[in-house]
Scaffold this motif. Sequence first.
Motif, PDB file in Angstrom:
ATOM      1  N   CYS A  70       0.844  -1.191   0.000  1.00  0.00           N
ATOM      2  CA  CYS A  70       0.000   0.000   0.000  1.00  0.00           C
ATOM      3  C   CYS A  70       0.880   1.243   0.000  1.00  0.00           C
ATOM      4  O   CYS A  70       1.654   1.470   0.936  1.00  0.00           O
ATOM      5  N   LYS A  71       0.780   2.054  -1.045  1.00  0.00           N
ATOM      6  CA  LYS A  71       1.590   3.266  -1.142  1.00  0.00           C
ATOM      7  C   LYS A  71       1.157   4.315  -0.134  1.00  0.00           C
ATOM      8  O   LYS A  71       1.978   5.062   0.395  1.00  0.00           O
ATOM      9  N   LYS A  72      -0.153   4.388   0.138  1.00  0.00           N
ATOM     10  CA  LYS A  72      -0.638   5.378   1.094  1.00  0.00           C
ATOM     11  C   LYS A  72      -0.155   5.077   2.506  1.00  0.00           C
ATOM     12  O   LYS A  72       0.046   5.987   3.309  1.00  0.00           O
ATOM     13  N   LEU A  73       0.049   3.769   2.808  1.00  0.00           N
ATOM     14  CA  LEU A  73       0.540   3.414   4.136  1.00  0.00           C
ATOM     15  C   LEU A  73       1.952   3.929   4.340  1.00  0.00           C
ATOM     16  O   LEU A  73       2.328   4.374   5.421  1.00  0.00           O
ATOM     17  N   ARG A  74       2.752   3.875   3.278  1.00  0.00           N
ATOM     18  CA  ARG A  74       4.125   4.380   3.376  1.00  0.00           C
ATOM     19  C   ARG A  74       4.151   5.865   3.676  1.00  0.00           C
ATOM     20  O   ARG A  74       5.024   6.359   4.369  1.00  0.00           O
ATOM     21  N   LYS A  75       3.174   6.576   3.105  1.00  0.00           N
ATOM     22  CA  LYS A  75       3.099   8.020   3.344  1.00  0.00           C
ATOM     23  C   LYS A  75       2.365   8.348   4.636  1.00  0.00           C
ATOM     24  O   LYS A  75       2.329   9.508   5.046  1.00  0.00           O
ATOM     25  N   GLY A  76       1.762   7.312   5.263  1.00  0.00           N
ATOM     26  CA  GLY A  76       1.030   7.539   6.499  1.00  0.00           C
ATOM     27  C   GLY A  76      -0.346   8.132   6.294  1.00  0.00           C
ATOM     28  O   GLY A  76      -0.893   8.765   7.191  1.00  0.00           O
ATOM     29  N   THR A  77      -0.918   7.946   5.089  1.00  0.00           N
ATOM     30  CA  THR A  77      -2.223   8.547   4.783  1.00  0.00           C
ATOM     31  C   THR A  77      -3.324   7.524   4.567  1.00  0.00           C
ATOM     32  O   THR A  77      -4.454   7.891   4.255  1.00  0.00           O
ATOM     33  N   CYS A  78      -3.027   6.215   4.703  1.00  0.00           N
ATOM     34  CA  CYS A  78      -4.041   5.186   4.496  1.00  0.00           C
ATOM     35  C   CYS A  78      -4.965   5.123   5.713  1.00  0.00           C
ATOM     36  O   CYS A  78      -4.505   4.975   6.855  1.00  0.00           O
ATOM     37  N   CYS A 133      -8.285  -2.331   3.668  1.00  0.00           N
ATOM     38  CA  CYS A 133      -7.535  -1.882   2.483  1.00  0.00           C
ATOM     39  C   CYS A 133      -7.299  -3.063   1.549  1.00  0.00           C
ATOM     40  O   CYS A 133      -6.959  -4.166   1.991  1.00  0.00           O
ATOM     41  N   CYS A 134      -7.480  -2.839   0.231  1.00  0.00           N
ATOM     42  CA  CYS A 134      -7.310  -3.916  -0.736  1.00  0.00           C
ATOM     43  C   CYS A 134      -5.844  -4.219  -1.018  1.00  0.00           C
ATOM     44  O   CYS A 134      -5.534  -5.222  -1.662  1.00  0.00           O
ATOM     45  N   TYR A 135      -4.937  -3.351  -0.548  1.00  0.00           N
ATOM     46  CA  TYR A 135      -3.507  -3.570  -0.714  1.00  0.00           C
ATOM     47  C   TYR A 135      -2.900  -4.099   0.579  1.00  0.00           C
ATOM     48  O   TYR A 135      -3.503  -4.021   1.659  1.00  0.00           O
ATOM     49  N   SER A 136      -1.693  -4.620   0.472  1.00  0.00           N
ATOM     50  CA  SER A 136      -1.047  -5.263   1.617  1.00  0.00           C
ATOM     51  C   SER A 136      -0.388  -4.238   2.540  1.00  0.00           C
ATOM     52  O   SER A 136       0.241  -3.285   2.069  1.00  0.00           O
ATOM     53  N   HIS A 137      -0.541  -4.454   3.846  1.00  0.00           N
ATOM     54  CA  HIS A 137       0.137  -3.654   4.858  1.00  0.00           C
ATOM     55  C   HIS A 137       1.269  -4.420   5.517  1.00  0.00           C
ATOM     56  O   HIS A 137       1.948  -3.895   6.389  1.00  0.00           O
ATOM     57  N   GLU A 138       1.477  -5.664   5.094  1.00  0.00           N
ATOM     58  CA  GLU A 138       2.464  -6.516   5.757  1.00  0.00           C
ATOM     59  C   GLU A 138       3.885  -6.115   5.411  1.00  0.00           C
ATOM     60  O   GLU A 138       4.773  -6.220   6.245  1.00  0.00           O
ATOM     61  N   LEU A 139       4.117  -5.663   4.214  1.00  0.00           N
ATOM     62  CA  LEU A 139       5.473  -5.299   3.793  1.00  0.00           C
ATOM     63  C   LEU A 139       6.021  -4.184   4.658  1.00  0.00           C
ATOM     64  O   LEU A 139       7.181  -4.196   5.051  1.00  0.00           O
ATOM     65  N   LYS A 140       5.179  -3.207   4.998  1.00  0.00           N
ATOM     66  CA  LYS A 140       5.601  -2.093   5.843  1.00  0.00           C
ATOM     67  C   LYS A 140       5.947  -2.578   7.238  1.00  0.00           C
ATOM     68  O   LYS A 140       6.926  -2.161   7.846  1.00  0.00           O
ATOM     69  N   GLN A 141       5.123  -3.512   7.780  1.00  0.00           N
ATOM     70  CA  GLN A 141       5.374  -4.012   9.105  1.00  0.00           C
ATOM     71  C   GLN A 141       6.669  -4.791   9.160  1.00  0.00           C
ATOM     72  O   GLN A 141       7.462  -4.661  10.101  1.00  0.00           O
ATOM     73  N   GLU A 142       6.937  -5.622   8.126  1.00  0.00           N
ATOM     74  CA  GLU A 142       8.178  -6.370   8.095  1.00  0.00           C
ATOM     75  C   GLU A 142       9.369  -5.441   8.020  1.00  0.00           C
ATOM     76  O   GLU A 142      10.391  -5.667   8.664  1.00  0.00           O
ATOM     77  N   THR A 143       9.234  -4.343   7.254  1.00  0.00           N
ATOM     78  CA  THR A 143      10.317  -3.396   7.144  1.00  0.00           C
ATOM     79  C   THR A 143      10.621  -2.750   8.484  1.00  0.00           C
ATOM     80  O   THR A 143      11.771  -2.569   8.861  1.00  0.00           O
ATOM     81  N   ASN A 144       9.556  -2.406   9.235  1.00  0.00           N
ATOM     82  CA  ASN A 144       9.761  -1.797  10.544  1.00  0.00           C
ATOM     83  C   ASN A 144      10.429  -2.760  11.503  1.00  0.00           C
ATOM     84  O   ASN A 144      11.284  -2.384  12.317  1.00  0.00           O
ATOM     85  N   GLU A 145      10.045  -4.068  11.421  1.00  0.00           N
ATOM     86  CA  GLU A 145      10.662  -5.050  12.294  1.00  0.00           C
ATOM     87  C   GLU A 145      12.141  -5.213  11.967  1.00  0.00           C
ATOM     88  O   GLU A 145      12.983  -5.344  12.854  1.00  0.00           O
TER      89      GLU A 145
END
Length: 499
Positions: free
Chosen positions: A469-477, A483-495
């Motif tokens: 999800c591109k909006k999650l990266r910007k903090g606007t989702c 959301c129809c896009y994945s939020h898991e990639l961001k969480q893995e990156t933070n971990e």
Amino acid sequence: MKLEGKAAILFPSANEVFYNPVQEFNRDLTCAVITEFAREQLAQRGVRILVPGERDRVVVRLSEEKNGTEDQEASEQPEKEQQYEEECGKKEYITASVGERCEQGLRVLEGLAASGLRSVRFALEVPGLKSITANDYSAKAAALIARNAQHNNVSHILQASQRDASMVMYEARGKKERYDVIDLDPYGSPSPFLDAAVQAVSEGGLLCITCTDMAVMAGNSGETCYSKYGSMSIKSKYCHEMALRIILHSLDQRAAVYQRYIEPLLSVSVDFYIRVFVRVKTGQAVVKNSASKHALLYNCVGCGAFHLQRMGKKMSQGKHSTVHCNTPPMLQFRSALLHAGYRVSLSHACKNAVKTNAPAGVLWDLIRCWEKSNPVKRERLSETSPAHRILSAEPTLQACFEIREDANPQSRKRHLTRFQENPQANWGPKARAKAGGGISSELEDKRKQFQGKRKKPITDSSQLKSLPCKKLRKGTCTYGDKCCYSHELKQETNEEKMD
């Protein structure tokens, strides 16, 4: 000694340093513009400037139209001003006065200072300045600048410099070294300094440019104008208006090379020169729209009427897919061109492209004929759309889509390799080198994920969950789990960052 504004300037007896008394209005205007620019910029840094003799700010309206909306805005203006002053009164501001060095103030460069008169006036008349660099290539001019700075007691703000103006600006291209204001008032054309200027000015900074080569810009030498500014000047009644647009076009073109763009604030034509004040900002998306701001001009040499043809037009919506009908098979389309008496061949650049000597009108006639046997839903086409206008016209030739033997070349019949095959998976340009070397595993996975995404479009909405999800990266989702896009990639990156 000469007096101008609040400055007293010393000159040598001989005409060793250039001085132009006619440019006094230019210097008056520049002091006023930089003062207002400083007011706006420093307010964001918590600094309020104090202008001598200023009591109430005057709001000037350039429009002469009278209507209810403007009258309402005029009546609301005093209330807005009072509200603004009350809000400013609640905040704690640092005040900046003229002649005082402000640590949070603006850094100013005058690249071609001559006697330093302009810079001395800045120091004495513009509040909120941190430093002024008055530069000139002449040793006598640099010595006179230092002498005038000392004579006017502004040496604590104004420093003289004896260097090439372009090199001074090129060395200030770093974000921390850029100047907030750059003033260029050359003897003649400023074109040799524009490339350096658009790089050396800070984000949202102010460029003040003077052009005195009006003979070139007003049409007396169109070829010279093209070599200097990238535009062909012509003799016309609006030559001075066109000269302003020529310099703005040149500035915008040079800034676009570095993903920057200009916002004109004030442009004037006075006496024998033109003067422009522009802000320079950075933004790739805005730079892409640069073509929509430029145009070709056609001028009638008889009556003087002119027409503008825009270089581009920004479209907020719409696709390129034009008539919205099924694409004819390659062999049938090539055969139709051969039946019509034209030459056609394949392209080495794209397997689905053709090269032909048929004009565009013939190609559209073929598409019109094909659409009659493969009709589109006309009710879905807008009357202003290109598809509606193209299909509304009747074809002037009747296409024959019967496959011809020579439509299929021998190399295609024998299945010869026409395009170079990738020697390995994920073949293509590699990522930019980084200081530590190597490519991160995250970037490599991302490249594999998006490999060939245009050739294999997503038709099932459930497949969107595999995309970040591109909006999650910007903090606007704001959709969360819905959301129809994945939020898991961001969480893995933070971990990974936490590890």
